[in-house]
Structures are given as structure tokens and as C-alpha cells.
Design an enzyme around this catalytic site. Sequence first.
Site, PDB file in Angstrom:
ATOM      1  N   HIS A 122       0.830  -1.204   0.000  1.00  0.00           N
ATOM      2  CA  HIS A 122       0.000   0.000   0.000  1.00  0.00           C
ATOM      3  C   HIS A 122       0.871   1.264   0.000  1.00  0.00           C
ATOM      4  CE1 HIS A 122      -3.436   2.596   1.107  1.00  0.00           C
ATOM      5  NE2 HIS A 122      -2.508   3.245   1.798  1.00  0.00           N
ATOM      6  N   GLU A 123       1.838   1.301   0.895  1.00  0.00           N
ATOM      7  CA  GLU A 123       2.699   2.491   0.984  1.00  0.00           C
ATOM      8  C   GLU A 123       3.512   2.677  -0.287  1.00  0.00           C
ATOM      9  OE1 GLU A 123       2.521   4.827   3.285  1.00  0.00           O
ATOM     10  OE2 GLU A 123       0.899   3.649   4.134  1.00  0.00           O
ATOM     11  N   HIS A 126       1.481   4.247  -2.985  1.00  0.00           N
ATOM     12  CA  HIS A 126       1.445   5.717  -2.953  1.00  0.00           C
ATOM     13  C   HIS A 126       2.646   6.294  -3.712  1.00  0.00           C
ATOM     14  CE1 HIS A 126      -1.912   6.647  -0.338  1.00  0.00           C
ATOM     15  NE2 HIS A 126      -1.448   5.927   0.682  1.00  0.00           N
ATOM     16  N   GLU A 186      -6.009   6.920  -1.524  1.00  0.00           N
ATOM     17  CA  GLU A 186      -6.052   5.712  -0.694  1.00  0.00           C
ATOM     18  C   GLU A 186      -6.552   4.516  -1.497  1.00  0.00           C
ATOM     19  OE1 GLU A 186      -4.846   5.012   2.190  1.00  0.00           O
ATOM     20  OE2 GLU A 186      -4.038   7.033   2.201  1.00  0.00           O
TER      21      GLU A 186
HETATM   22 ZN   LIG Z   1      -2.357   5.265   2.349  1.00  0.00          ZN
END
Ligand SMILES: [Zn+2]
Length: 262
Positions: A122-123, A126, A186
Amino acid sequence: MKKILTALVLLFSLSCSTTPVSGNKAFLLTSQETENQQGEEAYKEILTKEKVITGTAQAKMVEEIGRRIAAVANQPDFKWEFKTLQSDEPNAFCLPGGKVAIYTGIFKYAQNEAGLATIMGHEIGHALARHGGQRMSQQMATNAALAGLAIVGLSGLDDTKKTVAMAALGAGATYGIILPFSRKHETEADEIGLVLMAKAGYDPAEAVNFWDRFSKAGGKAPPEFLSTHPNSENRREHLRSLQSKVQGDYQASAKLGLGRNL
Ligand SMILES: [Zn+2]
């Protein structure tokens, strides 16, 4: 007038970009190179202030999972680093250029390698989608509009503006890293992260389980990562709905399942 035209051309040529995986259009005034450089500087600064853990089984796992994700992330310009930082805060981040940090406080929620791969994917998502750069670009555009000035790129920025840019990039609440991203970012990071973890060999179904576990962690005050990553039913539903889409990637991978327990 000529200056304004030049600025507009520059704006146009830099601002059209397509996000990997999701294919969304992104508004970008910064270059990947500049973002990576700023990410690297911010990372260095953070590491001087935090206690970096090395040599433990968990720190080695962070490194291994990171390398597996990096191997499928297709970012030759990233200088990947995966550090474990001693902190009770359950948190994690990836700065532009592939500078990843995992706080030890998040291990008890991750529970296993696939859980950790969920967070790291997830990170890293980004960073791949350049959300830091987009946030910085929005800030720059706002500043420029307010000042009525042409945007001439980051290199000409003075220190104050650089600070603003750094904050926008996500370096700097403890370091500004915990500035929340927009819901759109997100959702995008969730999707990219899920693809990355599946390709890296981790069971993508664990992403849903991780968020289930994490949602029960609230207590009096929500943990740091949770406060910037609201664990809505939408998030889990979205991750559930993407499972069939990433099954092919997972089946074609080394299929490590949940990996080892942390
Ligand atoms: Zn996030």
C-alpha cells in the site's frame, strides 16, 4: 507574456501523467527525479532521528518482503531501502524513490509476512502513483495561483517554499508523513498494493484480513496508521472486490501464502 506562455507550456508538458495499474490521470508539476531526490533527503534526515533496527528476524523480513515487492514494481530509477524503526506507533511509509520505513509498532497487527506485504504494498503504491508529487503539485499550483506567478519548477524555490514543498511531499507531522492522503489516493494505493503483494507471492486475501484485524485495534485513540488510513467498510469491500482480478498474478507467483509469522 512570453514568460507566461513558457510557464503554460511547461505546465502542460509536466502535468499530464498516467498512474500505473489504475490508469488514472494525475496532475503533476514536479519531476520524478526531483521527487526522488527530495524523498532521499527527507529519508536521510528521518533516519538520523529514529532508532533503526538491524539484524533482527523481523527487520530481515521487512527487507526480504521489500525486495520481493521491488522486484515486481518495475521502477528502475528507485533506489530502494527498507528500514525497520523502533517505535510503539503502528506506522509505515514509503517516500518517493523507494525509501520505505516500517515502525515496529505495526508488527502485532501485520502478524505475518502477507500482512506486512499488505502495508508495504500500500505504501509503495502511494510512491508508484506519485501521490506525494501530486500533493506537492497541488500546493504549488495553489501557491502560484495565489501569488499570480508563473510556475518555474522546484529548483528555483527558496527555503520557505521548499519547506512547504517537503510538507506536501509527505516529509516532515512528526515529519508530515502522516498527513492523510485523499480518499482517491487511498483507493488507488490499495489497488496497486494488492497487485504488488500478489505478484510478489503473498496471498492477496490477507489484505482484507489485515484491515479486519486493524479495525479492531482502535481502543481509546486510533493508532497513527489508522488515523490517516480510515478503515472503512468501503476499503475492505474494495479489496474484496479486487480479489478475482489479482488471482492470476498470485497463481503465477512463487505463492508463499501468508509467509512466516512475525
Ligand atoms: Zn495510504
